[in-house]
Scaffold this active site. Structure first.
Site, PDB file in Angstrom:
ATOM      1  N   GLY A  11      37.154  35.245  39.135  1.00 14.06           N
ATOM      2  CA  GLY A  11      37.485  35.143  40.549  1.00 14.06           C
ATOM      3  C   GLY A  11      38.944  34.810  40.819  1.00 14.06           C
ATOM      4  N   CYS A  12      39.707  34.482  39.786  1.00 16.35           N
ATOM      5  CA  CYS A  12      41.124  34.166  39.955  1.00 16.35           C
ATOM      6  C   CYS A  12      41.880  35.457  40.288  1.00 16.35           C
ATOM      7  CB  CYS A  12      41.678  33.523  38.681  1.00 16.35           C
ATOM      8  SG  CYS A  12      43.473  33.289  38.713  1.00 16.35           S
ATOM      9  N   ILE A  13      42.574  35.462  41.401  1.00 17.61           N
ATOM     10  CA  ILE A  13      43.301  36.648  41.843  1.00 17.61           C
ATOM     11  C   ILE A  13      44.421  37.007  40.868  1.00 17.61           C
ATOM     12  CG2 ILE A  13      44.789  37.560  43.676  1.00 17.61           C
ATOM     13  CD1 ILE A  13      43.038  35.880  45.638  1.00 17.61           C
TER      14      ILE A  13
END
Length: 138
Positions: A11-13
């Protein structure tokens, strides 16, 4: 060509952008969830060899942002223990290529190690959090 192991926070951009760059460069990789991996001090320490302890800890981790942890005041032993107990504190991504291990994204270095040609100088700075104020980069 060896396959790179990319330890990420799902989920880390920024990690998503980094993986897109790896794919675009034709670099084969697998991913591991940095938060769920079975870390211990011996498996984690090699990723930080030769770097100051302050660079081991994720500056966007809630405990750092809230002032509970001051990375400038932590010993190697303390940092490893804290990161094993709370993997959100681990600076990411962690990268492994064969026996080489390090923290941080450096596509020119990765390409050099794997023998991939191309101009990757414009990818510098892709390591930092894309949304540090929104809490997405803990």
């Amino acid at each position: 060509m060896q396959t790179l192991v990319f330890f990420e926070k799902p989920g880390c951009i920024s990690n998503a952008k980094q993986k897109k760059l790896l794919s675009a460069a034709g670099i084969p990789f697998t991913t591991e969830n940095i938060l769920e991996y079975a870390w211990d001090p011996l498996s984690l320490a090699p990723f930080f060899s030769g770097t100051p302890v302050v660079e081991w800890i994720n500056p966007n981790a809630p405990a750092v942002k809230d002032g509970e942890i001051d990375p400038t005041q932590v010993t190697e032993h303390e940092a490893l223990a804290m990161m094993v107990n709370s993997p959100i504190l681990i600076r990411r991504p962690l990268i492994q290529v064969g026996n080489l291990k390090w923290a941080g994204f450096d596509l020119p270095y990765i390409a050099e190690i794997l023998g991939v040609s191309g101009d990757y100088a414009s990818t510098q700075g892709i390591e930092s959090c894309s949304h540090p104020q929104k809490g997405e980069c803990d």
